[in-house]
Design a protein around this motif. Structure first.
Motif, PDB file in Angstrom:
ATOM      1  N   ARG A  14      24.252  -8.157  -7.950  1.00 53.85           N
ATOM      2  CA  ARG A  14      23.401  -8.515  -9.083  1.00 53.85           C
ATOM      3  C   ARG A  14      22.764  -9.875  -8.858  1.00 53.85           C
ATOM      4  NH1 ARG A  14      21.959 -11.670 -12.313  1.00 53.85           N
ATOM      5  NH2 ARG A  14      23.596 -13.063 -11.583  1.00 53.85           N
ATOM      6  N   HIS A  15      21.497  -9.918  -9.040  1.00 53.71           N
ATOM      7  CA  HIS A  15      20.765 -11.176  -8.968  1.00 53.71           C
ATOM      8  C   HIS A  15      19.546 -11.025  -9.868  1.00 53.71           C
ATOM      9  CE1 HIS A  15      18.357  -8.626  -6.427  1.00 53.71           C
ATOM     10  NE2 HIS A  15      17.415  -9.544  -6.342  1.00 53.71           N
ATOM     11  N   ALA A  16      18.924 -12.156 -10.164  1.00 56.17           N
ATOM     12  CA  ALA A  16      17.712 -12.089 -10.985  1.00 56.17           C
ATOM     13  C   ALA A  16      16.576 -11.630 -10.080  1.00 56.17           C
ATOM     14  CB  ALA A  16      17.432 -13.461 -11.595  1.00 56.17           C
ATOM     15  N   LYS A  18      13.266 -10.786  -8.601  1.00 49.61           N
ATOM     16  CA  LYS A  18      11.921 -11.331  -8.874  1.00 49.61           C
ATOM     17  C   LYS A  18      10.819 -10.331  -8.585  1.00 49.61           C
ATOM     18  CE  LYS A  18      13.881 -15.330  -9.662  1.00 49.61           C
ATOM     19  NZ  LYS A  18      14.139 -15.761 -11.013  1.00 49.61           N
ATOM     20  N   GLN A  71       4.891 -12.921 -15.395  1.00 55.21           N
ATOM     21  CA  GLN A  71       5.950 -12.612 -14.416  1.00 55.21           C
ATOM     22  C   GLN A  71       5.768 -11.186 -13.878  1.00 55.21           C
ATOM     23  OE1 GLN A  71       9.840 -14.471 -14.983  1.00 55.21           O
ATOM     24  NE2 GLN A  71       9.232 -14.978 -17.065  1.00 55.21           N
ATOM     25  N   GLN A  73       7.734  -9.076 -12.644  1.00 54.75           N
ATOM     26  CA  GLN A  73       8.757  -8.066 -12.970  1.00 54.75           C
ATOM     27  C   GLN A  73       8.306  -7.162 -14.126  1.00 54.75           C
ATOM     28  OE1 GLN A  73       9.264 -11.429 -12.827  1.00 54.75           O
ATOM     29  NE2 GLN A  73      11.407 -11.926 -12.430  1.00 54.75           N
ATOM     30  N   TYR A 136      22.532 -11.036 -26.168  1.00 55.86           N
ATOM     31  CA  TYR A 136      22.776 -11.476 -24.788  1.00 55.86           C
ATOM     32  C   TYR A 136      24.003 -10.770 -24.206  1.00 55.86           C
ATOM     33  CZ  TYR A 136      19.198 -15.050 -24.828  1.00 55.86           C
ATOM     34  OH  TYR A 136      17.989 -15.681 -24.868  1.00 55.86           O
ATOM     35  N   CYS A 154      16.626  -8.225 -14.166  1.00 55.72           N
ATOM     36  CA  CYS A 154      16.346  -9.662 -14.262  1.00 55.72           C
ATOM     37  C   CYS A 154      16.243 -10.036 -15.733  1.00 55.72           C
ATOM     38  CB  CYS A 154      15.029 -10.012 -13.563  1.00 55.72           C
ATOM     39  SG  CYS A 154      14.674 -11.784 -13.648  1.00 55.72           S
ATOM     40  N   PRO A 155      17.162 -10.883 -16.210  1.00 52.30           N
ATOM     41  CA  PRO A 155      17.031 -11.294 -17.613  1.00 52.30           C
ATOM     42  C   PRO A 155      15.797 -12.181 -17.744  1.00 52.30           C
ATOM     43  CG  PRO A 155      18.741 -12.587 -16.532  1.00 52.30           C
ATOM     44  CD  PRO A 155      18.238 -11.599 -15.522  1.00 52.30           C
ATOM     45  N   ILE A 156      14.984 -11.926 -18.750  1.00 53.88           N
ATOM     46  CA  ILE A 156      13.755 -12.715 -18.905  1.00 53.88           C
ATOM     47  C   ILE A 156      13.643 -13.303 -20.298  1.00 53.88           C
ATOM     48  CG2 ILE A 156      11.216 -12.547 -19.007  1.00 53.88           C
ATOM     49  CD1 ILE A 156      11.206 -11.208 -16.459  1.00 53.88           C
ATOM     50  N   GLU A 157      13.707 -14.622 -20.300  1.00 52.85           N
ATOM     51  CA  GLU A 157      13.538 -15.366 -21.548  1.00 52.85           C
ATOM     52  C   GLU A 157      12.168 -16.047 -21.541  1.00 52.85           C
ATOM     53  OE1 GLU A 157      17.184 -17.518 -23.818  1.00 52.85           O
ATOM     54  OE2 GLU A 157      16.387 -18.569 -22.102  1.00 52.85           O
ATOM     55  N   GLY A 158      11.560 -16.011 -20.378  1.00 53.97           N
ATOM     56  CA  GLY A 158      10.257 -16.653 -20.228  1.00 53.97           C
ATOM     57  C   GLY A 158       9.143 -15.786 -20.778  1.00 53.97           C
ATOM     58  N   LEU A 179      15.264 -10.900 -25.689  1.00 56.33           N
ATOM     59  CA  LEU A 179      15.339 -10.986 -24.230  1.00 56.33           C
ATOM     60  C   LEU A 179      14.695  -9.728 -23.642  1.00 56.33           C
ATOM     61  CD1 LEU A 179      16.870 -12.980 -22.171  1.00 56.33           C
ATOM     62  CD2 LEU A 179      18.559 -11.171 -22.000  1.00 56.33           C
ATOM     63  N   LYS A 193      23.395 -16.605  -3.023  1.00 54.21           N
ATOM     64  CA  LYS A 193      23.771 -17.008  -4.379  1.00 54.21           C
ATOM     65  C   LYS A 193      24.221 -18.461  -4.422  1.00 54.21           C
ATOM     66  CE  LYS A 193      25.159 -13.581  -7.509  1.00 54.21           C
ATOM     67  NZ  LYS A 193      23.879 -13.662  -8.144  1.00 54.21           N
ATOM     68  N   ARG A 195      26.110 -21.229  -6.655  1.00 53.02           N
ATOM     69  CA  ARG A 195      26.943 -21.458  -7.832  1.00 53.02           C
ATOM     70  C   ARG A 195      27.773 -22.715  -7.624  1.00 53.02           C
ATOM     71  NH1 ARG A 195      24.045 -18.043  -9.583  1.00 53.02           N
ATOM     72  NH2 ARG A 195      24.592 -16.318 -10.993  1.00 53.02           N
TER      73      ARG A 195
HETATM   74  C1  LIG Z   1      18.911 -16.128 -20.623  1.00 56.55           C
HETATM   75  C2  LIG Z   1      18.271 -16.083 -19.280  1.00 56.55           C
HETATM   76  C3  LIG Z   1      16.906 -16.172 -19.171  1.00 56.55           C
HETATM   77  C4  LIG Z   1      16.277 -16.069 -17.928  1.00 56.55           C
HETATM   78  N1  LIG Z   1      14.917 -16.030 -17.856  1.00 56.55           N
HETATM   79  C5  LIG Z   1      14.328 -15.789 -16.659  1.00 56.55           C
HETATM   80  C6  LIG Z   1      12.925 -15.600 -16.556  1.00 56.55           C
HETATM   81  O1  LIG Z   1      12.179 -15.663 -17.522  1.00 56.55           O
HETATM   82  N2  LIG Z   1      12.420 -15.321 -15.323  1.00 56.55           N
HETATM   83  C7  LIG Z   1      13.202 -15.214 -14.197  1.00 56.55           C
HETATM   84  O2  LIG Z   1      12.676 -14.941 -13.116  1.00 56.55           O
HETATM   85  N3  LIG Z   1      14.540 -15.421 -14.273  1.00 56.55           N
HETATM   86  C8  LIG Z   1      15.117 -15.688 -15.463  1.00 56.55           C
HETATM   87  N4  LIG Z   1      16.478 -15.845 -15.527  1.00 56.55           N
HETATM   88  C9  LIG Z   1      17.288 -15.715 -14.307  1.00 56.55           C
HETATM   89  C10 LIG Z   1      17.963 -16.994 -13.866  1.00 56.55           C
HETATM   90  O3  LIG Z   1      17.012 -17.886 -13.373  1.00 56.55           O
HETATM   91  C11 LIG Z   1      19.034 -16.630 -12.820  1.00 56.55           C
HETATM   92  O4  LIG Z   1      19.966 -15.784 -13.420  1.00 56.55           O
HETATM   93  C12 LIG Z   1      19.750 -17.843 -12.246  1.00 56.55           C
HETATM   94  O5  LIG Z   1      18.849 -18.659 -11.561  1.00 56.55           O
HETATM   95  C13 LIG Z   1      20.884 -17.448 -11.304  1.00 56.55           C
HETATM   96  O6  LIG Z   1      20.430 -16.615 -10.268  1.00 56.55           O
HETATM   97  P1  LIG Z   1      21.021 -15.145 -10.040  1.00 56.55           P
HETATM   98  O7  LIG Z   1      21.018 -14.451 -11.376  1.00 56.55           O
HETATM   99  O8  LIG Z   1      20.041 -14.511  -9.083  1.00 56.55           O
HETATM  100  O9  LIG Z   1      22.378 -15.266  -9.473  1.00 56.55           O
HETATM  101  C14 LIG Z   1      17.087 -15.957 -16.766  1.00 56.55           C
HETATM  102  C15 LIG Z   1      18.480 -15.912 -16.894  1.00 56.55           C
HETATM  103  C16 LIG Z   1      19.062 -15.938 -18.117  1.00 56.55           C
HETATM  104  C17 LIG Z   1      20.564 -15.820 -18.223  1.00 56.55           C
END
Ligand SMILES: Cc1cc2nc3c(=O)[nH]c(=O)nc-3n(C[C@H](O)[C@H](O)[C@H](O)COP(=O)(O)O)c2cc1C
Length: 205
Positions: A14-16, A18, A71, A73, A136, A154-158, A179, A193, A195
């Motif tokens: 699992r990763h965010a 892109k 974005q 995604q 969440y 990918c969680p997106i809050e942006g 979200l 990763k 951390r």
């Molecule tokens: C609440 C929340 C909002 C986030 N919003 C965005 C976003 O808008 N765009 C994006 O590319 N990643 C977003 N992320 C992903 C984080 O940047 C990412 O989880 C963090 O850098 C760690 O990387 P990993 O999840 O790949 O391990 C968000 C993560 C969380 C938890």
């Protein structure tokens, strides 16, 4: 149940994500499995103050993208889950009483729960913030279970919630987007990763 090794692999899988492969679509059964994980997620007082919109229509995705920080995604994923926080229902006595009554407890115990609940939400700083916290958790359930079956997310809050809600035709007095969660398959392998070390973030007392 899964063994630790499998689960650890999934934690690293699992990763965010892109960039999703726009050509690859999620099988219906996998999507439903992930949404079921959301439905079964825990929530404070069992209020389940959420709803999940699954956006598949390419045109609607394209309309949303500019108000989501452009974005990629948003348009490249297979399915875009919009997690809505149902802010009105948690303050609606009819809704929350029914949620307590379905437990099948005695009338006295049910009333006690309702009293405690009313006292609790009466003191909350922000109902919206509280509802968002529950959303969440549902989002994380989806991400975790998606990764277990090899699906990226990918969680997106942006994004601009008011604009998103307007496009989706939501009544913001009732529910609001909290979200966004695009689901699909990665186009490229993620970076390593990063951390903070275990010892720095965990303290045993
Ligand atoms: C609440 C929340 C909002 C986030 N919003 C965005 C976003 O808008 N765009 C994006 O590319 N990643 C977003 N992320 C992903 C984080 O940047 C990412 O989880 C963090 O850098 C760690 O990387 P990993 O999840 O790949 O391990 C968000 C993560 C969380 C938890």
């Amino acid at each position: 149940m899964c063994d630790r090794e499998t689960l650890t692999r999934s934690l690293y899988f699992r990763h965010a994500c892109k960039r999703f492969d726009p050509e690859r679509k999620l099988p219906e059964a996998d999507l439903r499995f992930i949404l079921e994980a959301a439905r079964l997620a825990p929530s404070a007082f069992g209020m389940e103050a959420w709803r999940f919109l699954v956006i598949r229509d390419p045109e609607l995705k394209a309309t949303l993208r500019p108000v989501c920080w452009d974005q990629p995604q948003i348009t490249e994923c297979s399915d875009l889950v919009v997690i809505l926080g149902q802010i009105a229902s948690v303050a609606d006595p009819e809704y929350y009483s029914a949620m307590f009554r379905r437990r099948g407890l005695s009338e006295e115990a049910t009333r006690a729960y309702i009293r405690r609940y009313e006292e609790y939400i009466g003191k909350l700083h922000s109902i919206q913030g509280w509802v968002a916290k529950q959303c969440y958790i549902a989002a994380d359930h989806m991400m975790v279970y998606a990764s277990l079956i090899g699906v990226d997310s990918c969680p997106i809050e942006g994004f601009e919630p008011r604009k998103v809600d307007k496009i989706l035709g939501l009544d913001r007095k009732k529910e609001r987007s909290v979200l966004l969660l695009p689901l699909g398959y990665r186009l490229q392998e993620p970076r390593e990763k990063k951390r903070r070390p275990f010892e720095e973030v965990v303290t045993f007392l």
